[in-house]
Design an enzyme around this catalytic site. Structure first.
Site, short mmCIF file in Angstrom:
data_model
loop_
_atom_site.label_atom_id
_atom_site.label_comp_id
_atom_site.label_asym_id
_atom_site.label_seq_id
_atom_site.Cartn_x
_atom_site.Cartn_y
_atom_site.Cartn_z
N GLY A 62 1.15 -1.31 -0.45
CA GLY A 62 0.14 -0.49 0.02
C GLY A 62 0.93 1.33 0.27
O GLY A 62 1.99 1.70 0.41
N CYS A 93 4.93 -6.30 1.44
CA CYS A 93 5.63 -4.63 1.63
C CYS A 93 4.28 -4.18 2.97
O CYS A 93 5.40 -4.06 3.93
CB CYS A 93 4.97 -4.13 0.28
SG CYS A 93 5.65 -2.39 0.43
N TYR A 94 3.59 -3.77 2.59
CA TYR A 94 3.04 -2.57 3.46
C TYR A 94 2.95 -3.60 4.32
O TYR A 94 2.56 -2.73 6.17
CB TYR A 94 2.20 -1.95 3.36
CG TYR A 94 0.83 -0.66 3.93
CD1 TYR A 94 1.06 0.50 4.67
CD2 TYR A 94 -0.16 -1.08 4.79
CE1 TYR A 94 0.63 0.93 5.32
CE2 TYR A 94 -0.82 -0.93 5.65
CZ TYR A 94 -0.08 0.92 5.64
OH TYR A 94 -0.55 0.97 7.39
N HIS A 202 7.50 -7.60 -3.63
CA HIS A 202 6.40 -8.21 -4.09
C HIS A 202 6.81 -9.15 -4.69
O HIS A 202 6.66 -9.45 -5.67
CB HIS A 202 5.85 -6.93 -5.15
CG HIS A 202 5.30 -5.70 -4.50
ND1 HIS A 202 4.38 -5.53 -3.80
CD2 HIS A 202 6.29 -4.72 -3.73
CE1 HIS A 202 4.43 -4.45 -3.28
NE2 HIS A 202 5.23 -4.22 -3.27
N GLU A 204 4.16 -11.01 -6.12
CA GLU A 204 3.55 -11.61 -6.83
C GLU A 204 3.13 -10.30 -7.89
O GLU A 204 2.78 -11.37 -9.51
CB GLU A 204 1.94 -11.00 -6.14
CG GLU A 204 1.75 -9.05 -6.38
CD GLU A 204 2.50 -8.10 -5.33
OE1 GLU A 204 2.33 -7.54 -4.45
OE2 GLU A 204 3.47 -9.06 -4.62
N ASP A 260 -16.96 -12.59 -22.82
CA ASP A 260 -17.27 -12.62 -21.36
C ASP A 260 -17.81 -13.03 -21.48
O ASP A 260 -19.58 -14.10 -20.77
CB ASP A 260 -16.98 -11.20 -20.64
CG ASP A 260 -15.32 -11.45 -20.39
OD1 ASP A 260 -14.83 -11.70 -20.74
OD2 ASP A 260 -15.02 -9.62 -20.26
N LYS A 406 -10.05 -13.01 -15.93
CA LYS A 406 -9.49 -12.86 -17.62
C LYS A 406 -9.61 -14.22 -18.17
O LYS A 406 -10.24 -15.38 -19.20
CB LYS A 406 -9.09 -12.18 -18.40
CG LYS A 406 -9.28 -11.61 -19.79
CD LYS A 406 -11.22 -11.52 -19.84
CE LYS A 406 -11.44 -11.20 -21.41
NZ LYS A 406 -12.32 -10.54 -21.96
#
Length: 551
Positions: A62, A93-94, A202, A204, A260, A406
């Site tokens: 964050g 992180c945060y 990070h 991710e 979609d 997606k």
């Protein structure tokens, strides 16, 4: 959380968002490990966590500072509940700083900011200097199991992606430093006894090559999840959920033929059959022969009793768009006319509108945007959907894909038996070619662009490049004219631009490195076969700073 969450007893991980731009990627990485995950705001209460019943919790990054009076913090009752249930927690992180701040450590502004790539040195001996004195264990943390293959060579560490200005300067009691960088002594920490972990980088993002392995280790080895969440399971639960919720009522939906809407239609039809009424509004700005092809394809693959009604509204759309050049105005006109066309079609069905459900292909990034700690965007493009219908027509929303990304929608489509051509179709905006014409949308300009687009896509498919590209399309520049020579004659005609990008999430994108020979072939065909275009350009802009679409 939602009625589309896993069935009772199925394992799941909760991602708590503190406002990072990439929090949604944590959910993706957890799901890639075969474990269901949802993201909720850091303002959530203990009752919401208790209801979700997670096997693990991940705290995101964050933009704030934990010592700032305005900085967000996890509710004390959430901490108490996690401690009571011994739920493993990973802070990123945060999130790492929040763990240390909440449990008695110290976080301060760093003397040196750390952004971009950093080299992470994993501690092999956890009794090494920097380890809490009451914490004795040897061997690298389980968080880094399998990461050796990703090191940068003899004596070198792991590449990780950093983005922080603050840093932990004192660990809470019971924690160990399990990895460092040149600038950060506590780049990764753990309290193995309480199953609390934190990383300053990070994992991710793709810039941390071993990050997916780390998150997988946390989810499977530390949280003890089995990794059994599958798309087949999701499909069956959604069908069961819809059967219970709909209880004999009708569903109507506007189908574009895109990924979609096609997957949503197939899923709803599997649940309720002919009580699902589908429409396709042909506004004249679809791709070549698209209305006919979409109708034939979906009626064939979804089921013999599935019918797609095509509404021919081309005349009304072109009349209303005459003389309009401003992009947002075009979008609003197209969206409004779509609603009018759809409303007329529903009224002609002879079914009770009140109590009928409206199908929408909402995806999880849209849900995240509205539930994120950052809040919804203040400035967005007006998207072409039927969001204005429910209030006016007293219809309830049905959003069976609202918890999927997606790539997961594509996987669900395959599970439902939809063909490769449907599930791997490039995104196509609701306003269609109307926002790929920079200027007035006339029938003549639209037909010109439609022919150029058909040539472009045909060549990408036949040369094996279509599936390597996330999105490809042609933009027509009607207000820009170019001098050319055809035969012995001077021409003064329009310019078109080819666009092709690669991306995994459409939040960032890079231009596709198209072979020059293929570009030359596409350019030659368009100039020779599409009357009115005498120059073809290729867009080499990335997102950001550019957007994928031109309008």
């Amino acid at each position: 959380m939602t009625d589309a969450a896993p069935a009772a007893g199925q394992q799941r991980v909760l991602v708590v968002d503190f406002g990072s731009q990439v929090s949604h990627l944590i959910c993706r990485r957890v799901r890639e490990a075969g474990v269901y995950s949802e993201m909720q705001s850091c303002l959530l209460k203990a009752d919401a966590v208790r209801k979700f019943n997670p096997q693990g919790i991940i705290l995101s990054g964050g933009p704030h500072s934990v010592y700032d009076p305005e900085g967000p913090h996890l509710d004390k009752e959430v901490w108490a509940f996690a401690k009571e249930k011994r739920i493993p927690i990973l802070g990123i992180c945060y999130g790492l700083q929040e763990i240390c701040h909440a449990l008695g450590g110290q976080v301060e502004p760093g003397t040196k900011r750390e952004f971009g790539n950093a080299e992470l040195q994993v501690r092999k001996d956890l009794s090494a200097p920097g380890t809490s004195p009451n914490k004795k264990s040897c061997g690298a943390s389980v968080l880094f199991d399998g990461c050796d293959a990703h090191t940068n060579g003899d004596g070198k560490g792991l590449t990780v992606w950093m983005s922080h200005g603050d840093k932990v300067t004192r660990l809470p009691e019971g924690f160990s430093s399990i990895a460092t960088t040149a600038n950060t002594e506590y780049a990764a920490v753990e309290d193995k006894e309480r199953k609390l972990y934190g990383v300053q980088f990070h994992p991710e993002v793709t810039h941390t090559p071993c990050g997916t392995v780390m998150i997988r280790n946390f989810v499977l080895k530390i949280c003890g999840c089995k990794g059994e969440w599958t798309m087949q399971d999701f499909a069956q639960r959604q069908v069961d959920s819809m059967l219970n919720r709909l209880d004999g009522r009708y569903v109507v939906g506007g189908i574009s033929g895109g990924v979609d809407s096609s997957v949503a239609a197939a899923l709803v039809h599997r649940a309720i059959g002919t009580r699902f009424k589908a429409f396709l509004v042909d506004h004249g700005m679809m791709r070549k022969n698209e209305a006919t092809l979409v109708k034939a394809r979906l009626e064939k693959v979804i089921g013999k009793d599935f019918k797609l009604t095509v509404i021919d509204a081309r005349k009304e759309f072109f009349e209303r768009l005459k003389g309009v050049t401003e992009p947002e105005t075009k979008r609003k006109i197209i969206g409004g006319l779509f609603i009018e066309s759809f409303e007329k079609a529903v009224q002609q069905l002879g079914i009770p509108v009140e109590g009928t459900f409206l199908l929408q292909g909402t995806l999880y990034p849209d849900v995240i945007e509205s539930t994120s700690f950052r809040g919804p965007s203040t400035v967005i493009k007006t998207h072409h959907n039927v969001g204005g219908l429910p209030a006016r027509m007293k219809m309830e929303l049905l959003e069976p894909l609202r918890l999927l990304f997606k790539d997961e929608v594509r996987a669900l489509g395959r599970t439902l038996g939809l063909p490769h051509e449907t599930v791997m179709r490039h995104p196509f905006p609701g306003p269609g070619l109307g926002i790929r014409i920079l200027g007035e949308v006339s029938e003549e300009n639209t037909e010109r662009l439609r022919e150029a687009d058909a040539i472009y896509i045909e060549e990408l498919r036949s040369n094996g490049h279509y599936d390597k590209i996330a999105q490809a399309f042609v933009v027509l520049l009607p207000t820009v004219r170019s001098v050319g020579v055809m035969g012995d004659h001077r021409t003064y005609e329009q310019v078109c631009v080819l666009r092709a990008v690669t991306t995994s999430d459409f939040m960032t994108a890079d231009w596709y490195d198209m072979p020059h020979a293929l570009l030359a072939k596409i350019s030659n065909r368009i100039i020779n076969e599409v009357r009115g275009i005498n120059r073809v350009c290729y867009d080499v802009s990335s997102k950001p700073p550019a957007t994928i679409e031109w309008e």
